[in-house]
Motif scaffolding. Structure first.
Motif, PDB file in Angstrom:
ATOM      1  N   GLU A   1       1.537   3.492 -16.981  1.00  0.00           N
ATOM      2  CA  GLU A   1       1.738   3.915 -15.571  1.00  0.00           C
ATOM      3  C   GLU A   1       1.848   5.141 -16.025  1.00  0.00           C
ATOM      4  O   GLU A   1       2.671   5.142 -17.339  1.00  0.00           O
ATOM      5  N   MET A   2       2.240   6.502 -15.813  1.00  0.00           N
ATOM      6  CA  MET A   2       2.595   7.658 -16.244  1.00  0.00           C
ATOM      7  C   MET A   2       2.756   8.761 -15.120  1.00  0.00           C
ATOM      8  O   MET A   2       1.732   8.303 -14.474  1.00  0.00           O
ATOM      9  N   THR A   3       4.579   8.105 -15.122  1.00  0.00           N
ATOM     10  CA  THR A   3       4.761   8.461 -13.548  1.00  0.00           C
ATOM     11  C   THR A   3       4.816  11.057 -12.785  1.00  0.00           C
ATOM     12  O   THR A   3       4.555  11.086 -12.396  1.00  0.00           O
ATOM     13  N   PHE A   4       4.928  10.646 -14.262  1.00  0.00           N
ATOM     14  CA  PHE A   4       4.856  12.717 -14.854  1.00  0.00           C
ATOM     15  C   PHE A   4       6.618  13.099 -13.377  1.00  0.00           C
ATOM     16  O   PHE A   4       6.226  13.836 -13.391  1.00  0.00           O
ATOM     17  N   GLY A   5       7.285  11.811 -14.187  1.00  0.00           N
ATOM     18  CA  GLY A   5       8.763  12.157 -13.189  1.00  0.00           C
ATOM     19  C   GLY A   5       8.440  11.837 -12.361  1.00  0.00           C
ATOM     20  O   GLY A   5       9.578  12.721 -11.594  1.00  0.00           O
ATOM     21  N   LEU A   6       7.956  12.136 -11.255  1.00  0.00           N
ATOM     22  CA  LEU A   6       7.901  11.272  -9.376  1.00  0.00           C
ATOM     23  C   LEU A   6       8.309  10.268  -9.598  1.00  0.00           C
ATOM     24  O   LEU A   6       7.224   9.683  -9.659  1.00  0.00           O
ATOM     25  N   SER A   7       8.750  10.278  -8.193  1.00  0.00           N
ATOM     26  CA  SER A   7       9.149   9.257  -7.895  1.00  0.00           C
ATOM     27  C   SER A   7       7.775   8.071  -7.147  1.00  0.00           C
ATOM     28  O   SER A   7       7.125   9.618  -6.496  1.00  0.00           O
ATOM     29  N   ILE A   8       7.930   7.321  -6.739  1.00  0.00           N
ATOM     30  CA  ILE A   8       6.908   6.745  -5.293  1.00  0.00           C
ATOM     31  C   ILE A   8       7.274   7.555  -4.274  1.00  0.00           C
ATOM     32  O   ILE A   8       6.275   7.820  -3.394  1.00  0.00           O
ATOM     33  N   ARG A   9       8.459   7.517  -3.760  1.00  0.00           N
ATOM     34  CA  ARG A   9       8.939   8.432  -2.272  1.00  0.00           C
ATOM     35  C   ARG A   9       8.105   9.714  -2.650  1.00  0.00           C
ATOM     36  O   ARG A   9       7.626  10.485  -2.048  1.00  0.00           O
ATOM     37  N   GLU A  10       7.890  10.030  -3.857  1.00  0.00           N
ATOM     38  CA  GLU A  10       7.969  11.791  -3.658  1.00  0.00           C
ATOM     39  C   GLU A  10       6.736  12.127  -3.811  1.00  0.00           C
ATOM     40  O   GLU A  10       6.045  12.362  -2.813  1.00  0.00           O
ATOM     41  N   LEU A  11       6.166  10.968  -4.657  1.00  0.00           N
ATOM     42  CA  LEU A  11       3.871  10.727  -3.968  1.00  0.00           C
ATOM     43  C   LEU A  11       3.882  10.757  -3.018  1.00  0.00           C
ATOM     44  O   LEU A  11       2.985  11.455  -2.207  1.00  0.00           O
ATOM     45  N   GLN A  12       4.801   9.187  -1.763  1.00  0.00           N
ATOM     46  CA  GLN A  12       3.873   9.213  -1.118  1.00  0.00           C
ATOM     47  C   GLN A  12       4.699  10.725   0.315  1.00  0.00           C
ATOM     48  O   GLN A  12       3.493  10.746   0.887  1.00  0.00           O
ATOM     49  N   GLN A  13       5.499  11.804  -0.061  1.00  0.00           N
ATOM     50  CA  GLN A  13       5.627  12.901   0.369  1.00  0.00           C
ATOM     51  C   GLN A  13       4.676  14.230  -0.163  1.00  0.00           C
ATOM     52  O   GLN A  13       4.652  15.142   0.613  1.00  0.00           O
ATOM     53  N   GLY A  14       4.071  13.401  -0.966  1.00  0.00           N
ATOM     54  CA  GLY A  14       2.875  14.505  -1.290  1.00  0.00           C
ATOM     55  C   GLY A  14       2.631  15.185  -2.778  1.00  0.00           C
ATOM     56  O   GLY A  14       1.895  16.120  -2.801  1.00  0.00           O
ATOM     57  N   TRP A  15       4.088  15.092  -2.925  1.00  0.00           N
ATOM     58  CA  TRP A  15       3.957  15.977  -4.300  1.00  0.00           C
ATOM     59  C   TRP A  15       2.881  15.087  -5.542  1.00  0.00           C
ATOM     60  O   TRP A  15       2.444  13.940  -5.433  1.00  0.00           O
ATOM     61  N   ARG A  16       2.529  15.936  -6.379  1.00  0.00           N
ATOM     62  CA  ARG A  16       1.330  16.101  -7.149  1.00  0.00           C
ATOM     63  C   ARG A  16       1.987  16.201  -8.016  1.00  0.00           C
ATOM     64  O   ARG A  16       2.468  17.065  -9.055  1.00  0.00           O
ATOM     65  N   PRO A  17       1.298  15.352  -9.385  1.00  0.00           N
ATOM     66  CA  PRO A  17       1.987  16.131 -11.123  1.00  0.00           C
ATOM     67  C   PRO A  17       1.739  17.404 -11.450  1.00  0.00           C
ATOM     68  O   PRO A  17       3.117  17.824 -11.632  1.00  0.00           O
TER      69      PRO A  17
ATOM     70  N   ALA B   1       0.850  -1.454   0.234  1.00  0.00           N
ATOM     71  CA  ALA B   1      -0.385  -0.210   0.035  1.00  0.00           C
ATOM     72  C   ALA B   1       0.734   1.302   0.161  1.00  0.00           C
ATOM     73  O   ALA B   1       2.002   1.553   0.373  1.00  0.00           O
ATOM     74  N   GLY B   2       0.337   2.102  -0.983  1.00  0.00           N
ATOM     75  CA  GLY B   2       1.506   3.525  -0.934  1.00  0.00           C
ATOM     76  C   GLY B   2       1.929   3.404  -1.861  1.00  0.00           C
ATOM     77  O   GLY B   2       4.030   4.285  -1.834  1.00  0.00           O
ATOM     78  N   GLU B   3       2.925   2.422  -2.303  1.00  0.00           N
ATOM     79  CA  GLU B   3       4.283   1.979  -3.493  1.00  0.00           C
ATOM     80  C   GLU B   3       3.678   1.369  -4.648  1.00  0.00           C
ATOM     81  O   GLU B   3       5.013   0.960  -5.613  1.00  0.00           O
ATOM     82  N   SER B   4       2.313   2.208  -4.800  1.00  0.00           N
ATOM     83  CA  SER B   4       2.045   1.776  -6.241  1.00  0.00           C
ATOM     84  C   SER B   4       1.607   3.013  -6.740  1.00  0.00           C
ATOM     85  O   SER B   4       1.048   3.780  -6.406  1.00  0.00           O
ATOM     86  N   TYR B   5       1.823   2.866  -8.352  1.00  0.00           N
ATOM     87  CA  TYR B   5       1.139   4.612  -8.915  1.00  0.00           C
ATOM     88  C   TYR B   5      -0.061   3.983  -9.367  1.00  0.00           C
ATOM     89  O   TYR B   5      -0.924   4.930  -9.210  1.00  0.00           O
ATOM     90  N   HIS B   6      -0.543   3.005  -8.722  1.00  0.00           N
ATOM     91  CA  HIS B   6      -2.486   2.810  -8.246  1.00  0.00           C
ATOM     92  C   HIS B   6      -2.987   3.985  -8.211  1.00  0.00           C
ATOM     93  O   HIS B   6      -4.018   4.294  -7.948  1.00  0.00           O
ATOM     94  N   ASN B   7      -2.599   3.928  -6.886  1.00  0.00           N
ATOM     95  CA  ASN B   7      -2.797   4.090  -5.390  1.00  0.00           C
ATOM     96  C   ASN B   7      -2.884   5.826  -5.807  1.00  0.00           C
ATOM     97  O   ASN B   7      -3.219   6.652  -4.605  1.00  0.00           O
ATOM     98  N   TYR B   8      -1.463   6.037  -6.693  1.00  0.00           N
ATOM     99  CA  TYR B   8      -1.988   7.964  -7.183  1.00  0.00           C
ATOM    100  C   TYR B   8      -3.202   8.185  -7.650  1.00  0.00           C
ATOM    101  O   TYR B   8      -2.828   9.327  -8.700  1.00  0.00           O
ATOM    102  N   GLY B   9      -3.450   7.159  -8.818  1.00  0.00           N
ATOM    103  CA  GLY B   9      -4.217   7.041  -9.860  1.00  0.00           C
ATOM    104  C   GLY B   9      -3.351   8.301 -11.326  1.00  0.00           C
ATOM    105  O   GLY B   9      -3.813   8.319 -12.375  1.00  0.00           O
ATOM    106  N   LEU B  10      -1.932   6.976 -11.260  1.00  0.00           N
ATOM    107  CA  LEU B  10      -1.612   7.303 -12.545  1.00  0.00           C
ATOM    108  C   LEU B  10      -0.903   6.059 -12.972  1.00  0.00           C
ATOM    109  O   LEU B  10       0.039   6.153 -13.795  1.00  0.00           O
ATOM    110  N   ALA B  11      -2.097   4.667 -12.739  1.00  0.00           N
ATOM    111  CA  ALA B  11      -1.790   3.417 -13.362  1.00  0.00           C
ATOM    112  C   ALA B  11      -2.660   2.577 -13.708  1.00  0.00           C
ATOM    113  O   ALA B  11      -4.072   3.134 -13.256  1.00  0.00           O
ATOM    114  N   ILE B  12      -2.734   2.632 -14.608  1.00  0.00           N
ATOM    115  CA  ILE B  12      -4.464   1.392 -15.495  1.00  0.00           C
ATOM    116  C   ILE B  12      -3.634   0.076 -15.631  1.00  0.00           C
ATOM    117  O   ILE B  12      -2.462  -0.208 -16.091  1.00  0.00           O
TER     118      ILE B  12
END
Length: 186
Positions: A165-181, A99-110
């Protein structure tokens, strides 16, 4: 002697001013980081990912391949359930991401699969349903990549053929820290 004291005084003055600017910058940076950490997780697909998903389905249909999107946004609870599969619950391992380690969790993967005329779904990466001599699965992956997705079938360690997935250049760590595309895009 006066010149030496003047240089020392100027150096001290300069360092105090610089220290003040650094202090102000650090305060702002810390406040920004705290604000990022308070951001809730998305509750659906990112609008660009949603748009590209729809284009993927349409472009695949144009070349005679019917696909179904089997997964998109995934809540942390859903991710935890999937991660436990094949470990603490029955079934095959389907993900290495907690949980929290997948781009699916941030709405960035299908994830996608092929669909037959009768509505049944297949994950056959060798199937050539449109009869053009190429794997339908790989044709869909190629469309996805042209649309800007990264494909899990290109990964070195764990091949995740249904995953885009579309990461928009963001790592999972950055997404976990609250960054968004939107925070990183210009």
């Amino acid at each position: 002697m006066k010149l030496k004291h003047a240089k020392t005084a100027f150096t001290i003055f300069f360092l105090v001013i610089l220290g003040g600017f650094l202090f102000i910058w650090l305060e702002k940076e810390m406040a920004f980081r705290e604000e990022l950490e308070k951001r809730p997780l998305p509750s659906g697909l990112h609008p660009i990912v949603e748009e590209k998903r729809d284009q993927l389905v349409a472009q695949a249909a144009e070349i005679g391949i019917d696909i179904i999107i089997t997964d998109g946004y995934r809540s942390p609870e859903e991710q935890a359930d999937l991660h436990s599969q094949g470990r603490s619950t029955p079934g095959s391992i389907v993900t290495h991401a907690e949980a929290g380690e997948s781009y699916h969790n941030y709405g960035l993967a299908i994830d996608y699969a092929l669909r037959f005329d009768d509505g049944s779904v297949v994950w056959d990466i060798t199937r050539d349903g449109n009869g053009n001599g190429e794997s339908d699965w790989f044709e869909v992956a190629a469309i996805g990549k042209k649309l800007g997705f990264d494909w899990g079938g290109d990964w070195q360690r764990f091949k995740d053929y249904p995953h885009l997935e579309m990461t928009f250049g963001l790592s999972i760590r950055e997404l976990q820290q609250g960054w968004r595309p939107e925070d990183k895009m210009e």
